[in-house]
Design an enzyme around this catalytic site. Structure first.
Site, short mmCIF file in Angstrom:
data_model
loop_
_atom_site.label_atom_id
_atom_site.label_comp_id
_atom_site.label_asym_id
_atom_site.label_seq_id
_atom_site.Cartn_x
_atom_site.Cartn_y
_atom_site.Cartn_z
CD GLU A 23 12.10 2.56 -1.27
OE1 GLU A 23 12.03 1.34 -1.17
OE2 GLU A 23 13.26 3.13 -1.17
CB CYS A 225 17.31 2.12 -0.46
SG CYS A 225 17.85 0.48 -0.59
CG ASN A 349 15.20 0.38 4.61
OD1 ASN A 349 14.26 -0.65 4.59
ND2 ASN A 349 15.83 0.41 3.42
CD GLU A 350 17.18 -3.31 2.65
OE1 GLU A 350 18.26 -2.87 1.93
OE2 GLU A 350 16.31 -4.47 2.06
O1 AHR Z 1 11.99 -2.81 -2.03
C1 AHR Z 1 12.99 -2.19 -2.80
C2 AHR Z 1 14.26 -2.11 -2.16
O2 AHR Z 1 14.68 -3.33 -1.73
C3 AHR Z 1 14.15 -1.21 -1.00
O3 AHR Z 1 14.35 0.30 -1.19
C4 AHR Z 1 15.42 -1.58 -0.08
O4 AHR Z 1 15.08 -1.52 1.37
C5 AHR Z 1 15.58 -3.10 -0.22
O5 AHR Z 1 16.73 -3.29 -0.48
#
Ligand code: AHR
Length: 779
Positions: A23, A225, A349-350
């Site tokens: 990321e 995120c 994602n989440e």
């Molecule tokens: O890995 C850091 C963050 O943690 C990521 O962006 C998110 O998916 C998680 O909450």
């Protein structure tokens, strides 16, 4: 102590178990893995990225013997996707008038004799015979190189190959103007020529090599995120991560606000990502947004999902389509005729909540209809348990998702206490993609506990099919999140202790997990002070909010003794200590109201001190959760989470029940899923065995979290063995770390383990205290 390895009993294939997570946070891409050395190359930085950002960020004026006025213009850009460019109006001409870029960290890293590829778009209004000088400089103005370019009146791309005569990690790239009038610049770029695999627009070699050396089976991208945090309109400057914005000519990739508080050039886009996966022999695992931004509560209307469906279908076609398809042709035109072989695709994602799961269903159906063989990954949110986690699993079962993405960041003690988390997962269920996990820290102790946990992942290969530590990369000068696997500055990189654990487990993953059993192992040691119950103080507070509590009752469920407390109003920061709990079964009831603030309530219980306690947090981060957190040595682990928002000026009836180590919470008679705060248990040894059918090798992994050396016999059934090689991480203090100054403080060593000559299938090993051991047997 003996471990018996049934060499012919392959229990489960390990397939693509261990991979990496990427990321662009902590400047992982721009200022990191992406080789670009110029910061803010297109003059697109803006306050939307970060309140301190502006279009001339990382640029400085040079006015040594003349004067220049800098203006940011938008009237006639190289590309409307990146509308800003720089106008340099020479007021008094000179030989040293212009602009310089400061790069990332301390500057642009020049290495002696290394070659660099410079390019820019430029035009000027007059003095076409006067050169613009491109020079490498030191931060005090020393001029190391000087190359002229002659610029016309139309936007054109200029390219130079420059060799650096010196090594200077604080360098600057300067463009100075001879002559008069206005000069315009855009997309000013400098790359080392020596990128990973020599690719243009490629990756920084040293960081890429660190990742390649892991030998990951897959690479998740682009987050995190940043996948879902953004506006719904793909053309918005703060849009969600929309993959079509990330391919094609760099000038046409719109700069993007990232939720991590900086600007993403998208120079490392989907094409570069697929290429990189190919270069490191990892399968791509992209994650697309699901039309729901949980941070800002923005949802695409259900009947407007078609463009999002198209994004998914087109991405699959871009990766896998042949040249007769629209997107397969686009890929080929970019330079890659062969498909990239996409197998996995994450949606969301989440993301959790009804909004996400409604949209997931639509996306899932459409993708499966067109591409039944693509394996889809559903989401279960950012916590290891709770209502939304359960909803993620329920959605995956209903939709027949192949995977559920689990994320958790927890204390090392949580990883020890939850070693058996996956033992009872059902093989017929969707599989676990442990898409983000880490213990809080980069010490050897963190790495050791993660290694012990990974043994549990391998042993549960019936349930866990993919796992990646997160986050992966961090520029030491731009930290959004810590810990991380790999840290770097503008010219150095190091792997953490956690990195070397990942590397050992990836390199010696094997193709199949083997049956293995222990005999004569002593009992596990329980480390929690009291394995049967949660003792400690209870404290009521607001969470940066002014709150009232009333009708407070503490009931000792063993004696039925009830203690009552007076109503209070607590200012921000004030707290109400209630009781030192000396029983293991109790109920706390109270009414609570928030009168100022927005983050709700904090109920501490089982509190030894601020760093060691349990916390029922109602409201919290974005006032959207009710969670129970366990803190050990200041490091939190979420034990359960449900969606809940506190309304100001409203009384809530709350109840906390503690039954031994089981915790039940209720608000206004809504009972949240109960959770167990598991005691920390250390097993005598954590071990697994796997077979690699390509190399014909057996790997026995043993992790010793105990503070004592242990002698073990490894006995092999149905196979003959020879001497072994042991890849060993041992001999460190638990608090030891790697660093830029001492990057190889913790690295595996290799030792030979000799088999006694009279034995054919047995070998004795001495397992050091606090050690991670991989015994490699070549058959
Ligand atoms: O890995 C850091 C963050 O943690 C990521 O962006 C998110 O998916 C998680 O909450």
């Amino acid at each position: 102590m003996k471990i018996t390895i049934h060499a012919q009993n392959k229990i489960e294939p390990l397939n693509d178990l261990y991979g990496i997570f990427f990321e662009d946070l902590n400047h992982a891409a721009d200022g990191g893995l992406y080789g670009e050395l110029v910061q803010n190359r297109s003059f697109e930085f803006a306050p939307i990225d970060h309140p301190t950002y502006h279009p001339l960020m990382a640029w400085e004026k040079i006015e040594i013997d003349g004067e220049v006025r800098l203006v940011i213009e938008t009237g006639n850009p190289v590309s409307h996707k990146n509308p800003h460019y720089l106008g340099m109006d020479v007021v008094y001409p000179g030989k040293n008038v212009g602009i310089l870029n400061c790069g990332y960290n301390s500057g642009i890293p020049f290495k002696q004799d290394a070659q660099y590829l410079f390019s820019c778009y430029a035009k000027r209004e007059q003095c076409f015979d006067d050169p613009i000088h491109v020079s490498f400089r030191g931060k005090e103005g020393e001029i190391y190189t000087n190359e002229p370019i002659y610029v016309t009146s139309k936007w054109e791309k200029y390219e130079l190959e420059i060799t650096s005569p010196i090594t200077d990690y604080d360098g600057r790239l300067a463009l100075t103007i001879e002559g008069r009038g206005k000069v315009y610049l855009d997309l000013v770029s400098l790359f080392p020529k020596d990128t990973f695999k020599g690719r243009r627009n490629g990756m920084r070699r040293d960081i890429a090599e660190k990742l390649a050396a892991l030998k990951p089976k897959f690479m998740r991208f682009p987050g995190g995120c940043l996948v879902h945090d953004g506006a719904l309109d793909p053309d918005a400057r703060d849009s969600m991560y929309r993959w079509k914005n990330t391919i094609g000519p760099l000038e046409d990739r719109p700069a993007r606000r990232s939720n991590w508080g900086y600007n993403q050039t998208l120079g490392l886009g989907y094409y570069e990502y697929f290429l990189f996966c190919e270069d490191i022999n990892a399968k791509p695992l992209p994650v697309l947004p699901g039309g729901w931004d949980p941070h800002h509560k923005r949802a695409v209307e259900l009947d407007q999902l078609q463009p999002w469906i198209d994004d998914a279908l087109d991405l699959i076609e871009f990766a896998n389509g042949d040249l007769s398809t629209t997107w397969g042709k686009i890929r080929a035109d970019l330079g890659h005729r062969e498909p990239f072989g996409l197998e996995y695709l994450g949606i969301g994602n989440e993301e959790v909540g009804a909004e996400f799961f409604e949209r997931y269903r639509v996306l899932h159906e459409a993708i499966k209809k067109a591409y039944p063989n693509i394996q889809l990954i559903n989401s279960s949110g950012p916590f290891p348990e709770g209502e939304e986690y359960d909803r993620g699993w329920a959605s995956a079962r209903e939709n027949n998702s192949e995977f559920v993405d689990e994320h958790y960041y927890c204390s090392p003690e949580w990883f020890l206490a939850n070693h058996h988390r996956y033992d009872h997962f059902n093989a017929d269920d969707p599989k676990v993609f442990l898409g983000e996990y880490a213990s809080w820290g980069n010490t050897f102790y963190n790495a050791l506990t993660e290694a012990s946990y990974m043994i549990g992942l391998e042993k549960n290969a019936h349930a866990v099919k993919l796992a990646c530590y997160a986050p992966m990369l961090c520029n030491v000068d731009y930290v959004n999140w810590s810990p991380n696997l790999v840290w770097f500055n503008n010219h150095e990189v190091y792997g953490t202790a956690n990195y070397y654990v990942q590397q050992l487990f990836m390199q010696y993953q094997g193709t199949h997990i083997l049956e293995c059993r222990d005999t004569d192992f002593p009992d596990a040691v329980v480390k929690s002070k009291d394995p049967t119950g949660l003792f400690g103080d209870i404290i009521l507070k607001g969470n940066e909010s002014k709150v009232q509590y009333k009708d407070i009752q503490f009931i000792n469920e063993d004696t039925q003794k009830i203690s009552r407390y007076d109503a209070v109003t607590l200012e921000i920061g004030e707290e109400l200590p209630l009781e030192i709990v000396d029983c293991v079964n109790y109920t706390l009831r109270f009414k609570a109201k928030e009168i100022e603030g927005y983050k709700g309530f904090h109920i501490f219980f089982a509190k030894e001190d601020v760093s060691n306690c349990l916390l029922w947090e109602i409201g919290g981060w974005q006032n959207q959760d009710a969670i129970v957190v366990e803190k050990v040595s200041g490091r939190g682990s979420c034990l359960t989470q449900s969606l809940f928002s506190v309304q100001r000026d409203q009384w809530y009836e709350m109840e906390l029940q503690v039954k031994g180590r089981t915790i039940v919470t209720k608000i206004d008679n809504r009972e949240f899923p109960s959770t167990e705060c598991k005691p920390v248990v250390i097993e005598p040894l954590y071990y697994s065995a796997s077979y690699d059918n390509i190399k014909n090798e057996i790997y026995v992994k043993i992790v010793n979290v105990m503070d004592k050396v242990q002698d073990v016999t490894l006995e092999f059934i149905n196979t003959l063995i020879d001497d072994a090689e042991c890849l060993l991480l041992a001999g460190y203090d638990l608090e030891d770390t790697n660093s830029l100054e001492n990057p190889e403080n913790i690295v595996p060593s290799i030792q030979k383990v000799l088999k006694p000559e009279h034995e054919q299938n047995k070998i004795q090993v001495t397992v050091e205290k606090h050690s991670i051991n991989v015994y490699k047997f070549t058959l």
